[in-house]
Design a protein around this motif. Structure first.
Motif, mmCIF file in Angstrom:
data_model
loop_
_atom_site.group_PDB
_atom_site.id
_atom_site.type_symbol
_atom_site.label_atom_id
_atom_site.label_comp_id
_atom_site.label_asym_id
_atom_site.label_seq_id
_atom_site.Cartn_x
_atom_site.Cartn_y
_atom_site.Cartn_z
ATOM 1 N N ASN A 345 0.786 -1.238 0.000
ATOM 2 C CA ASN A 345 0.000 0.000 0.000
ATOM 3 C C ASN A 345 0.817 1.287 0.000
ATOM 4 O OD1 ASN A 345 -2.982 -0.782 0.350
ATOM 5 N ND2 ASN A 345 -1.920 -2.073 1.833
ATOM 6 N N CYS A 346 2.082 1.203 0.362
ATOM 7 C CA CYS A 346 2.816 2.447 0.605
ATOM 8 C C CYS A 346 4.140 2.579 -0.160
ATOM 9 C CB CYS A 346 3.116 2.598 2.090
ATOM 10 S SG CYS A 346 1.682 2.332 3.140
ATOM 11 N N ALA A 347 4.583 1.550 -0.845
ATOM 12 C CA ALA A 347 5.867 1.682 -1.546
ATOM 13 C C ALA A 347 5.620 2.364 -2.887
ATOM 14 C CB ALA A 347 6.505 0.311 -1.743
ATOM 15 N N PRO A 348 6.326 3.455 -3.153
ATOM 16 C CA PRO A 348 6.011 4.262 -4.341
ATOM 17 C C PRO A 348 6.398 3.569 -5.648
ATOM 18 C CG PRO A 348 7.912 5.163 -3.199
ATOM 19 C CD PRO A 348 7.393 4.040 -2.347
ATOM 20 N N ALA A 349 5.797 4.052 -6.706
ATOM 21 C CA ALA A 349 5.988 3.463 -8.029
ATOM 22 C C ALA A 349 7.462 3.444 -8.434
ATOM 23 C CB ALA A 349 5.164 4.232 -9.054
ATOM 24 N N TYR A 351 9.988 2.939 -6.709
ATOM 25 C CA TYR A 351 10.681 1.814 -6.084
ATOM 26 C C TYR A 351 10.353 0.508 -6.810
ATOM 27 C CZ TYR A 351 12.097 4.714 -2.113
ATOM 28 O OH TYR A 351 12.664 5.668 -1.315
ATOM 29 N N LEU A 407 8.576 16.402 5.467
ATOM 30 C CA LEU A 407 8.556 16.360 4.008
ATOM 31 C C LEU A 407 9.759 15.601 3.452
ATOM 32 C CD1 LEU A 407 7.294 19.974 3.255
ATOM 33 C CD2 LEU A 407 6.005 17.840 3.111
ATOM 34 N N THR A 409 10.592 12.614 4.775
ATOM 35 C CA THR A 409 10.383 11.210 5.122
ATOM 36 C C THR A 409 10.193 10.368 3.859
ATOM 37 O OG1 THR A 409 9.390 11.808 7.234
ATOM 38 C CG2 THR A 409 8.875 9.625 6.377
ATOM 39 N N LYS A 410 10.899 9.240 3.806
ATOM 40 C CA LYS A 410 10.823 8.370 2.640
ATOM 41 C C LYS A 410 10.216 7.019 3.037
ATOM 42 C CE LYS A 410 14.278 10.529 -0.136
ATOM 43 N NZ LYS A 410 13.355 11.657 -0.007
ATOM 44 N N ALA A 411 9.839 6.255 2.014
ATOM 45 C CA ALA A 411 9.176 4.973 2.259
ATOM 46 C C ALA A 411 10.021 4.071 3.158
ATOM 47 C CB ALA A 411 8.881 4.281 0.934
ATOM 48 N N TRP B 341 4.173 15.630 -1.421
ATOM 49 C CA TRP B 341 5.014 14.649 -0.708
ATOM 50 C C TRP B 341 4.348 13.280 -0.721
ATOM 51 C CZ3 TRP B 341 3.490 11.827 3.623
ATOM 52 C CH2 TRP B 341 4.478 11.028 4.193
ATOM 53 N N ARG B 344 4.328 11.581 -4.161
ATOM 54 C CA ARG B 344 5.675 11.186 -4.580
ATOM 55 C C ARG B 344 6.201 9.997 -3.767
ATOM 56 N NH1 ARG B 344 7.511 15.996 -4.655
ATOM 57 N NH2 ARG B 344 8.331 15.966 -2.559
ATOM 58 N N ASN B 345 5.899 9.983 -2.497
ATOM 59 C CA ASN B 345 6.531 8.999 -1.606
ATOM 60 C C ASN B 345 5.650 7.847 -1.170
ATOM 61 O OD1 ASN B 345 9.332 10.092 -0.850
ATOM 62 N ND2 ASN B 345 7.997 11.881 -0.705
ATOM 63 N N CYS B 346 4.351 7.982 -1.289
ATOM 64 C CA CYS B 346 3.463 6.998 -0.659
ATOM 65 C C CYS B 346 2.422 6.378 -1.579
ATOM 66 C CB CYS B 346 2.733 7.638 0.526
ATOM 67 S SG CYS B 346 3.807 8.544 1.629
ATOM 68 N N ALA B 347 2.275 6.847 -2.796
ATOM 69 C CA ALA B 347 1.251 6.248 -3.658
ATOM 70 C C ALA B 347 1.814 4.984 -4.293
ATOM 71 C CB ALA B 347 0.818 7.245 -4.728
#
Lengths: 560, 560
Positions: A345-349, A351, A407, A409-411, B341, B344-347
């Motif tokens: 649900n939360c790892a961005p595209a 990645y 702002l 914060t990363k996955a 944010w 970019r980071n969570c979708a």
């Protein structure tokens, strides 16, 4: 020196059963076989009928358990190529509380034509949750009456346990309750089928049926307070005769010998619970060393020479894990599930693309990025309650919390914070044990997660300040069952006289040791203090916002 | 009826300047032109030199401002095809505090050969943050001395403001301080260039330089307490003569007329701040109606007939927005930035693919999914502090928090919770105003976000329980500047005698009204109560965990 001897462990899980044939001398896995239950988890329609099941039902077909014997034991004998004369014992473990009503002969009611269409005549699987109203009422009444045994279970019992499930049948299908000669745990039913002996085991009785070695079951008065018809439930539908783990239940019946290809009369051990049987299989038969079974959730078990009332534990049972010791169980509701949720649900595209281009999976990529960080570097702190809190708060209505986001914060920051949160939750359990004089000096992990996730293991070591080891067994529960099979056979037959003797020979740890790194532990000590404070604020009536948000959520459902 | 008349608004932003030519009768945009600053934001190396800048520096080249006049005014005149005789006035607005040292003639020191290589001789842009130590010390000293004016700014002033920037120069480059004849806001410098008149405006003086219409500047004693050399800073380097907004600063000089193609002598208004000038351009010249400029962050402005000390506001200034009224400013540090944010980071990757296959962007997809939900349905609550909290806590060290997550939580749930969190933050500001007798009955939004995000507008209406309207102007600040240009010209020249007369003619709202939906507001009232409680717990010394985590984060940096 005698010829090599073998034992078989039978592990009855949620979706399938497994047989594992091991060398009694050293526990070496010689052969294994899995057989999925044909009817699996029955939660929609009864097999062979058009009876639709109510919500929260989860049933099983006991015929599937017998099929596991019929299919898997011949398979492992064939694969191992051993002389059947050298197979000296069989042990079993089962999910629990997984229970069923039987007639006088031990035949499940669901196998009788007159009851086949009644869902309450079938096996209620551990995760059958339809007895929640009964569990709720039982807890209320026990609290009102000041029942002392309640404290052995952290002050609350689960809808998954035996008496809520029996009471549900009495409420919803009294005819089934009355027709049942008695109720059995599936763990004990399979042993009855194999040996002709009813030998109710102390593990499921203690952890799932409120039984205590010295005090027995709760008073009849308590059951009468639930429902006058339940006053005699123990004598009428159960039994006060409980057998300690490690004993021989009986010899394999000729009919079962024919079904399985084993020799008639070989030793079959008392039944056992799948989690708890992993403890000796992880080398632990003494106080001070904790086993954590890490998978979708965490199950923590530790032993002590004494009985202590530890707040918020799932249970303490004398003879519940290792005969002669008190076994303590605690749990975390959401561990592997947590990481899976995050990655889905939360790892961005971006990645996803990076992982694809490097031909690794998304879990590996996020773990790799997380692993580059120092403790405390991401500035985040989470409460690991995405699926409620089992220990030490025992509150399913709690929810997840994350604090410290910016702002930048990363996955991978959030992912690492979730791993750390589960480690803080484990430390809370260990600290709670320690405050109640149950020591935890070292931790052995087993299950799927520790194999795959070295970062997780190091974080647990750093957060708990304790060495982490990993069980060498691929199938810890089945190995534990085989060990108890060897103990049931006894030394004279080439086995062992006790599980304490068997464990150092048959169970092993991997060589790898995760040692706490001093600087990391110092940082985590500080963050854990913050965790503990927020744990109490959100979990212990500082602010019940999680419960109120859940209530509002229900009210907000379209159509509600 | 007279012939049509026109006014020009000049909006000096962070990266570029814009000219907007409008019809004075109805504010209709006739032509506009943008010119990017050649040197942009100078934060690495001084132009034409190899002087590297320290961290947190953000400078500009004043020559770029003149270039905007030279390029954009002729362009709009040409594009509009109007008779230059009919252009009756020019107004300007600027970022602030954007300040520079000048010599006696008003020439920027950075344009003089002897100072060109000194960073402190250049324009310090509003987001120059190198004066943080000075701001910190100034706040300490003001608190110790019990300076009453501090309360007009919520108890804390920013490193972005005038005196920290001047003091920084005195500390780091005293030779520049001493060489400067005086310091000017760029807003006033551009007016000086256009008219030859120094007319320091009440808006930047009030919001950025601690000036008060009745009390003037802080005492010399206060400045002496900062540094004895600053005792005479107001008289030596500034001026006590401050002009109210809406006045005519002077007539355009012949040299400027030649540069721009405008008539010499046409009216030029007093300078103004870019945010605050949007208020009349959003139709608001009276108490009770709030403007929110919604972009990467939110800026809230509202008017009152009286001065009230409202806790946690950015400032209250008489004549600061509309002459004759007290202008109040508040802010939220992270709004559009928040959503960017998140996307970019969570979708998750699956959403990226869905968006791609439907040829929409990820923002739109997540917004569409969020918009299907009922208030309260996702069970989440966030504190909108990913970039600290400006109002009402004025604390940059706070961080983001999310509570209520479960294994069913989806990306659109979190996205909606973040939008709602910013709406709760706005409601906290409105409620704080209301408690201090500054009414907010209706809200007008302008900026980039309201155009694009209808869900956000409806949520703000539902959460605040107030109607939300949207300004019709595409370029609200430039329109406001043109309106003040028309006012500087006056009614006799075809303009207006006051901004209060100009606003109903020249400013408009879109027809669309976002009205609070009663059921939604009832739900949000309950969740807002939870927000307010957590706001105080995490933000007002209930638990300083956010600050401690930030401190640990700094300590955890590799190499720290």
């Amino acid at each position: 020196m005698n010829k090599q001897k073998y034992a078989i462990g039978l592990d009855f899980g949620t979706e399938s059963g497994r047989a594992l044939l091991v060398d009694v001398a050293d526990g070496r896995e010689v052969a294994s076989a899995v057989h999925p239950y044909r009817d699996g988890v029955i939660d929609q329609v009864l097999p062979g009928a058009d009876v639709e099941l109510p919500q929260d039902f989860a049933l099983q077909n006991p015929a599937d358990y017998i099929e596991v014997l019929r299919v898997t034991i011949p398979t492992v004998l064939r694969k191992a190529g051993v002389d059947v004369q050298d197979v000296i014992g069989v042990g079993t473990d089962f999910t629990a509380c997984t229970m069923l009503p039987v007639d006088r002969a031990g035949t499940p009611l669901c196998q009788k034509a007159e009851w086949r269409d009644n869902p309450h005549a079938w096996v209620k699987l551990w995760k059958h949750h339809a007895a929640q109203p009964e569990a709720h009422r039982l807890n209320e009444i026990a609290r009102e009456r000041g029942e002392g045994w309640l404290q052995r279970y952290g002050g609350k019992i689960s809808s998954e346990w035996l008496f809520p499930k029996i009471w549900e049948t009495l409420n919803k299908a009294p005819e089934v309750y009355h027709a049942a000669d008695r109720y059995l745990e599936a763990a004990d039913w399979i042993v009855l089928q194999m040996t002709g002996q009813e030998r109710r085991n102390s593990c499921t009785a203690g952890y799932k049926a409120l039984w205590h070695k010295r005090e027995g079951y709760p008073d009849d008065e308590f059951f009468a307070a639930l429902d006058p018809r339940l006053r005699d439930v123990v004598d009428a539908k159960l039994s006060r005769q409980i057998y300690s783990l490690g004993q021989r239940a009986g010899g394999l019946t000729p009919a079962m010998a024919e079904l399985t290809g084993l020799r008639p009369g070989i030793a079959v051990s008392i039944g056992h619970l799948d989690a708890h049987i992993s403890v000796p299989a992880a080398t632990i038969v003494e106080p001070g060393r904790m086993v954590i079974i890490m998978g979708t959730s965490n199950c923590h078990m530790v032993l002590s020479t004494d009985e202590h009332l530890v707040p918020g534990m799932c249970g303490v049972v004398e003879d519940g894990i290792i005969p002669g010791l008190f076994g303590y169980e605690a749990g975390q509701s959401c561990v592997g599930d947590h990481f899976a949720w995050f990655v889905r649900n939360c790892a961005p595209a971006a990645y996803q693309e990076e992982a694809r281009s490097r031909a690794i999976n998304l879990h590996q990529l996020v773990e790799e990025k997380s692993a580059r960080q120092q403790p405390g570097e991401h500035g985040l702190l989470a409460l690991d309650w995405w699926n409620g809190n089992r220990s030490v708060l025992m509150d399913a209505d709690l929810s997840g919390m994350l604090v410290g986001a910016t702002l930048s914060t990363k996955a991978e920051d959030v992912y690492r914070a979730l791993i750390e949160a589960t480690a803080y939750g484990t430390r809370m359990i260990i600290d709670t044990f320690a405050k109640s004089s149950v020591a935890v000096n070292e931790i052995v992990a087993c299950g799927g997660l520790p194999e795959r996730n070295k970062l997780l293991m190091q974080i647990y070591a750093d957060v708990t300040g304790r060495e982490m080891r990993v069980s060498a067994a691929q199938q810890t529960a089945a190995l534990g069952a085989a060990m108890f099979g060897a103990v049931a056979a006894g030394r004279a037959a080439g086995g062992y006289d006790s599980i304490v003797q068997a464990a150092p020979r048959m169970a092993r740890l991997k060589d790898e040791v995760y040692r706490p790194i001093t600087a990391h532990t110092a940082m985590y000590d500080q963050i854990y203090a913050e965790y503990a404070r927020l744990h109490d604020y959100f979990g212990r009536d500082g602010n019940d916002v999680m419960k109120r948000l859940k209530a509002l959520k229900t009210g907000a459902q379209p159509g509600a």
